[in-house]
Write a protein that holds these residues in place. Structure first.
Motif, PDB file in Angstrom:
ATOM      1  N   UNK A  47      -7.274   8.831  -0.959  1.00 26.17           N
ATOM      2  CA  UNK A  47      -8.421   8.759  -0.051  1.00 26.17           C
ATOM      3  C   UNK A  47      -9.602   9.605  -0.533  1.00 26.17           C
ATOM      4  N   UNK A  48      -9.519  10.140  -1.755  1.00 25.78           N
ATOM      5  CA  UNK A  48     -10.649  10.849  -2.339  1.00 25.78           C
ATOM      6  C   UNK A  48     -10.881  12.247  -1.800  1.00 25.78           C
ATOM      7  N   UNK A  49      -9.918  12.800  -1.073  1.00 23.25           N
ATOM      8  CA  UNK A  49     -10.063  14.142  -0.485  1.00 23.25           C
ATOM      9  C   UNK A  49      -9.511  15.187  -1.466  1.00 23.25           C
ATOM     10  N   UNK A  50     -10.384  16.067  -1.926  1.00 23.78           N
ATOM     11  CA  UNK A  50     -10.032  17.019  -2.978  1.00 23.78           C
ATOM     12  C   UNK A  50     -10.077  18.446  -2.470  1.00 23.78           C
ATOM     13  N   UNK A  51      -9.163  19.265  -2.968  1.00 20.47           N
ATOM     14  CA  UNK A  51      -9.124  20.680  -2.627  1.00 20.47           C
ATOM     15  C   UNK A  51      -9.359  21.474  -3.903  1.00 20.47           C
ATOM     16  N   UNK A  52     -10.522  22.095  -3.997  1.00 20.70           N
ATOM     17  CA  UNK A  52     -10.890  22.907  -5.154  1.00 20.70           C
ATOM     18  C   UNK A  52     -10.878  24.366  -4.714  1.00 20.70           C
ATOM     19  N   UNK A  53     -10.062  25.177  -5.362  1.00 22.54           N
ATOM     20  CA  UNK A  53      -9.927  26.586  -4.987  1.00 22.54           C
ATOM     21  C   UNK A  53     -10.611  27.475  -6.009  1.00 22.54           C
ATOM     22  N   UNK A  54     -11.479  28.360  -5.525  1.00 21.06           N
ATOM     23  CA  UNK A  54     -12.195  29.306  -6.364  1.00 21.06           C
ATOM     24  C   UNK A  54     -11.474  30.648  -6.242  1.00 21.06           C
ATOM     25  N   UNK A  55     -11.067  31.231  -7.393  1.00 19.85           N
ATOM     26  CA  UNK A  55     -10.196  32.405  -7.398  1.00 19.85           C
ATOM     27  C   UNK A  55     -10.976  33.652  -7.811  1.00 19.85           C
ATOM     28  N   UNK A  56     -10.793  34.706  -7.043  1.00 18.10           N
ATOM     29  CA  UNK A  56     -11.539  35.943  -7.292  1.00 18.10           C
ATOM     30  C   UNK A  56     -10.997  36.725  -8.477  1.00 18.10           C
ATOM     31  N   UNK A  57      -9.683  36.790  -8.613  1.00 19.25           N
ATOM     32  CA  UNK A  57      -9.027  37.587  -9.658  1.00 19.25           C
ATOM     33  C   UNK A  57      -9.524  39.036  -9.610  1.00 19.25           C
ATOM     34  N   UNK A  58     -10.095  39.562 -10.697  1.00 23.97           N
ATOM     35  CA  UNK A  58     -10.471  40.980 -10.708  1.00 23.97           C
ATOM     36  C   UNK A  58     -11.976  41.207 -10.522  1.00 23.97           C
ATOM     37  N   UNK A  59     -12.694  40.240  -9.977  1.00 30.23           N
ATOM     38  CA  UNK A  59     -14.134  40.404  -9.757  1.00 30.23           C
ATOM     39  C   UNK A  59     -14.400  41.421  -8.646  1.00 30.23           C
TER      40      UNK A  59
ATOM     41  N   UNK B 220       0.846  -1.192   0.000  1.00 34.78           N
ATOM     42  CA  UNK B 220       0.000   0.000   0.000  1.00 34.78           C
ATOM     43  C   UNK B 220       0.883   1.244   0.000  1.00 34.78           C
ATOM     44  N   UNK B 221       0.665   2.184  -0.917  1.00 41.44           N
ATOM     45  CA  UNK B 221       1.470   3.408  -0.913  1.00 41.44           C
ATOM     46  C   UNK B 221       1.203   4.243   0.324  1.00 41.44           C
ATOM     47  N   UNK B 222       2.221   4.958   0.771  1.00 41.55           N
ATOM     48  CA  UNK B 222       2.059   5.871   1.894  1.00 41.55           C
ATOM     49  C   UNK B 222       1.191   7.053   1.491  1.00 41.55           C
ATOM     50  N   UNK B 223       1.391   7.549   0.285  1.00 41.58           N
ATOM     51  CA  UNK B 223       0.636   8.695  -0.213  1.00 41.58           C
ATOM     52  C   UNK B 223       0.373   8.512  -1.697  1.00 41.58           C
ATOM     53  N   UNK B 224      -0.809   8.968  -2.128  1.00 44.00           N
ATOM     54  CA  UNK B 224      -1.145   9.029  -3.556  1.00 44.00           C
ATOM     55  C   UNK B 224      -1.775  10.395  -3.801  1.00 44.00           C
ATOM     56  N   UNK B 225      -0.988  11.314  -4.350  1.00 46.53           N
ATOM     57  CA  UNK B 225      -1.459  12.673  -4.610  1.00 46.53           C
ATOM     58  C   UNK B 225      -1.709  12.848  -6.107  1.00 46.53           C
ATOM     59  N   UNK B 226      -2.727  13.655  -6.445  1.00 43.53           N
ATOM     60  CA  UNK B 226      -2.893  13.999  -7.852  1.00 43.53           C
ATOM     61  C   UNK B 226      -2.648  15.487  -8.031  1.00 43.53           C
ATOM     62  N   UNK B 227      -2.156  15.854  -9.170  1.00 46.87           N
ATOM     63  CA  UNK B 227      -1.906  17.266  -9.470  1.00 46.87           C
ATOM     64  C   UNK B 227      -2.060  17.472 -10.966  1.00 46.87           C
TER      65      UNK B 227
ATOM     66  N   UNK C   9     -14.519   8.124  -7.922  1.00 47.93           N
ATOM     67  CA  UNK C   9     -15.252   9.269  -8.450  1.00 47.93           C
ATOM     68  C   UNK C   9     -14.417  10.548  -8.457  1.00 47.93           C
ATOM     69  N   UNK C  10     -13.143  10.465  -8.103  1.00 54.60           N
ATOM     70  CA  UNK C  10     -12.283  11.657  -8.048  1.00 54.60           C
ATOM     71  C   UNK C  10     -12.238  12.367  -9.399  1.00 54.60           C
ATOM     72  N   UNK C  11     -11.980  11.628 -10.475  1.00 52.99           N
ATOM     73  CA  UNK C  11     -11.874  12.238 -11.803  1.00 52.99           C
ATOM     74  C   UNK C  11     -13.201  12.884 -12.207  1.00 52.99           C
ATOM     75  N   UNK C  12     -14.326  12.209 -11.900  1.00 52.06           N
ATOM     76  CA  UNK C  12     -15.641  12.766 -12.217  1.00 52.06           C
ATOM     77  C   UNK C  12     -15.811  14.131 -11.557  1.00 52.06           C
ATOM     78  N   UNK C  13     -15.411  14.206 -10.282  1.00 54.87           N
ATOM     79  CA  UNK C  13     -15.615  15.451  -9.549  1.00 54.87           C
ATOM     80  C   UNK C  13     -14.705  16.565 -10.067  1.00 54.87           C
ATOM     81  N   UNK C  14     -13.432  16.249 -10.311  1.00 50.10           N
ATOM     82  CA  UNK C  14     -12.497  17.275 -10.777  1.00 50.10           C
ATOM     83  C   UNK C  14     -12.890  17.769 -12.168  1.00 50.10           C
TER      84      UNK C  14
ATOM     85  N   UNK D   1     -16.743  17.722   4.050  1.00 52.01           N
ATOM     86  CA  UNK D   1     -15.363  18.034   4.423  1.00 52.01           C
ATOM     87  C   UNK D   1     -14.550  16.769   4.610  1.00 52.01           C
ATOM     88  N   UNK D   2     -13.355  16.756   4.021  1.00 48.94           N
ATOM     89  CA  UNK D   2     -12.460  15.624   4.183  1.00 48.94           C
ATOM     90  C   UNK D   2     -11.513  15.779   5.352  1.00 48.94           C
TER      91      UNK D   2
END
Length: 467
Positions: free
Chosen positions: A382-394, A251-258, A355-360, A422-423
């Motif tokens: 573990x299916x825990x995803x961090x989605x960041x919403x960026x304001x930019x110039x709004x 079993x891997x210690x960590x499996x990160x996606x980027x 379902x990670x790919x579906x969600x991303x 929440x994960x």
């Protein structure tokens, strides 16, 4: 749970100074701006007074006084939370535990570490590793306190193999809102002695009691570790590979996606190159073990599996320079994204691994739908995803409107896929509406009943967590 609190007065200030001393009781007009918010949530409210406690006895006296006066109390550690959990929404007393930061005992025979809640996560490894021990939970924010980690049941990158904070808390000392000090759990490995009150406190975000001491379970320190950076032609191909890796014998210690956009942001932020930035999606795998042969067997099998599943290559992080390059970039993702925009907020959901790919990919579509930029990375294992919403110039109005619509879509999709709100970052104030929408009436009733049992006057961290 609506409650009317008394207005904080000069007499209250004097009483708290009698308990803790004048230098550790700071009125509103003399405290720094940092105490009005946490790291990311955008929720701001000052407490009436900041109290820096240094012992469980002081915490007990402060809570007894607050209970007698019906004054709200907000516990705070390092303030690194992302959902407004340590913001004093109702004013009153902010109880800062960061000075309770002593290591109390390293018990080598029982393989436990007893410490105060203000100890920083990054200092735990420095303390136990020279003795050959390992504290597995590995949340990304290493300047967080262990009390905050316990209060949110923090996870991190190693959760896929080792689990989360809850799995490593053997015992707690905590102060109830009444001021009573309780001892929950201990150094024992097994415990079937009644309800697990200890486990109720873990993840309760300071709404049930204030942790003043913890006993943590340790493991032997793995002697060997290696990381693999694996580029894939697209995210779906990368995520399809994850269940195969988890089912493998090692079993891997960590499996990160980027994804490529986040890697490029980290390169610019750090002014240093990533080993490869040509692919659209990557998995970052880590394996550890007691012997070099064990780890080598594991990574060889993983590399073969990835290539068979469509990976473009496998980069082995077997030098200090490459390892630092990869993990420095992974550790800088959040700060790099933050530096690329004027303001941001985060969706921290967890969905079943498949379902990670579906969600991303769904989150990608929201950029066009709502006309706003999103970036993501997370723990594919573990299916825990961090989605960041960026304001930019709004402008403020457009930002708040679009942010609300994006969050509505993201949390609805997570629920549709069998996920949760929440994960690892908790609920705090910011996520309460979304927890309320996804919780059944019986679940809400039970949570409210637990809160009343611990805190009948609703003085402890009010306005948080309970849907």
């Amino acid at each position: 749970m609506e409650t009317t609190y008394n207005t904080f007065s000069d007499a209250d200030l004097a009483a708290l100074r009698e308990i803790c001393g004048e230098d550790r009781v700071i009125p509103r007009e003399k405290m720094g701006e940092d105490y009005s918010h946490d790291e990311l949530s955008g929720i701001q409210k000052f407490p009436d007074v900041l109290v820096r406690a240094v012992s469980a006895e002081e915490v007990s006296q402060v809570l007894k006084y607050a209970s007698s006066r019906d004054l709200p109390v907000t516990p705070r550690g390092a303030g690194t939370g992302l959902v407004g959990g340590a913001v004093a929404l109702c004013g009153g007393i902010m109880l800062d535990l960061s000075r309770m930061n002593r290591f109390l005992e390293l018990d080598e025979e029982n393989m436990t570490l007893t410490l105060e809640p203000g100890v920083l996560l990054m200092d735990i490894a420095k303390y136990v590793e020279p003795a050959g021990f390992f504290y597995p939970p590995d949340p990304g924010e290493k300047t967080a306190t262990i009390g905050g980690n316990i209060s949110t049941n923090a996870g991190g990158m190693r959760a896929v193999k080792y689990g989360v904070t809850r799995d490593y808390v053997r015992g707690l000392e905590a102060v109830l809102p009444s001021g009573e000090i309780v001892e929950l759990g201990g150094k024992v490995v097994k415990n079937s002695s009644g309800y697990s009150l200890k486990d109720l406190l873990i993840g309760s975000e300071g709404t049930l009691g204030i942790i003043t001491r913890a006993t943590l379970r340790l493991l032997p320190l793995p002697k060997y570790k290696i990381s693999l950076l694996v580029p894939f032609p697209d995210l779906a191909c990368a995520i399809r590979t994850v269940p195969q890796l988890i089912r493998a014998s090692a079993v891997p210690t960590a499996v990160e996606f980027m994804e490529r956009e986040v890697i490029l942001a980290a390169e610019e932020f750090l002014a240093r190159k990533f080993p490869d930035n040509s692919a659209d999606a990557y998995l970052l795998l880590t394996y550890d073990g007691a012997s070099e042969a064990e780890v080598e067997l594991a990574w060889h099998a993983a590399a073969e599996l990835c290539l068979g599943a469509g990976a473009l290559d496998v980069f082995i992080s077997n030098t200090l320079e490459r390892n630092e390059s990869i993990w420095a970039a992974r550790g800088a993702f959040l700060e790099a994204i933050k530096a690329s925009t004027s303001e941001m907020d985060e969706c921290d959901v967890v969905v079943p691994r498949k379902r990670v790919a579906d969600f991303v990919l769904f989150s990608h579509a929201l950029q066009k739908k709502h006309g706003i930029r999103l970036r993501s990375f997370g723990h594919a294992g573990d299916g825990n995803l961090h989605i960041y919403i960026l304001r930019d110039d709004l402008d403020e109005t457009a930002w708040r409107t679009k942010l609300g619509k994006v969050f509505d879509d993201l949390y609805a999709k997570a629920a549709e896929l069998g996920g949760k709100v929440s994960g690892e970052h908790g609920i705090g104030f910011a996520k309460r509406p979304y927890l309320a929408r996804t919780s059944g009436e019986a679940e809400k009733r039970l949570m409210a009943g637990i809160k009343r049992a611990f805190d009948p006057r609703n003085i402890l961290n009010p306005g948080k967590l309970i849907p």
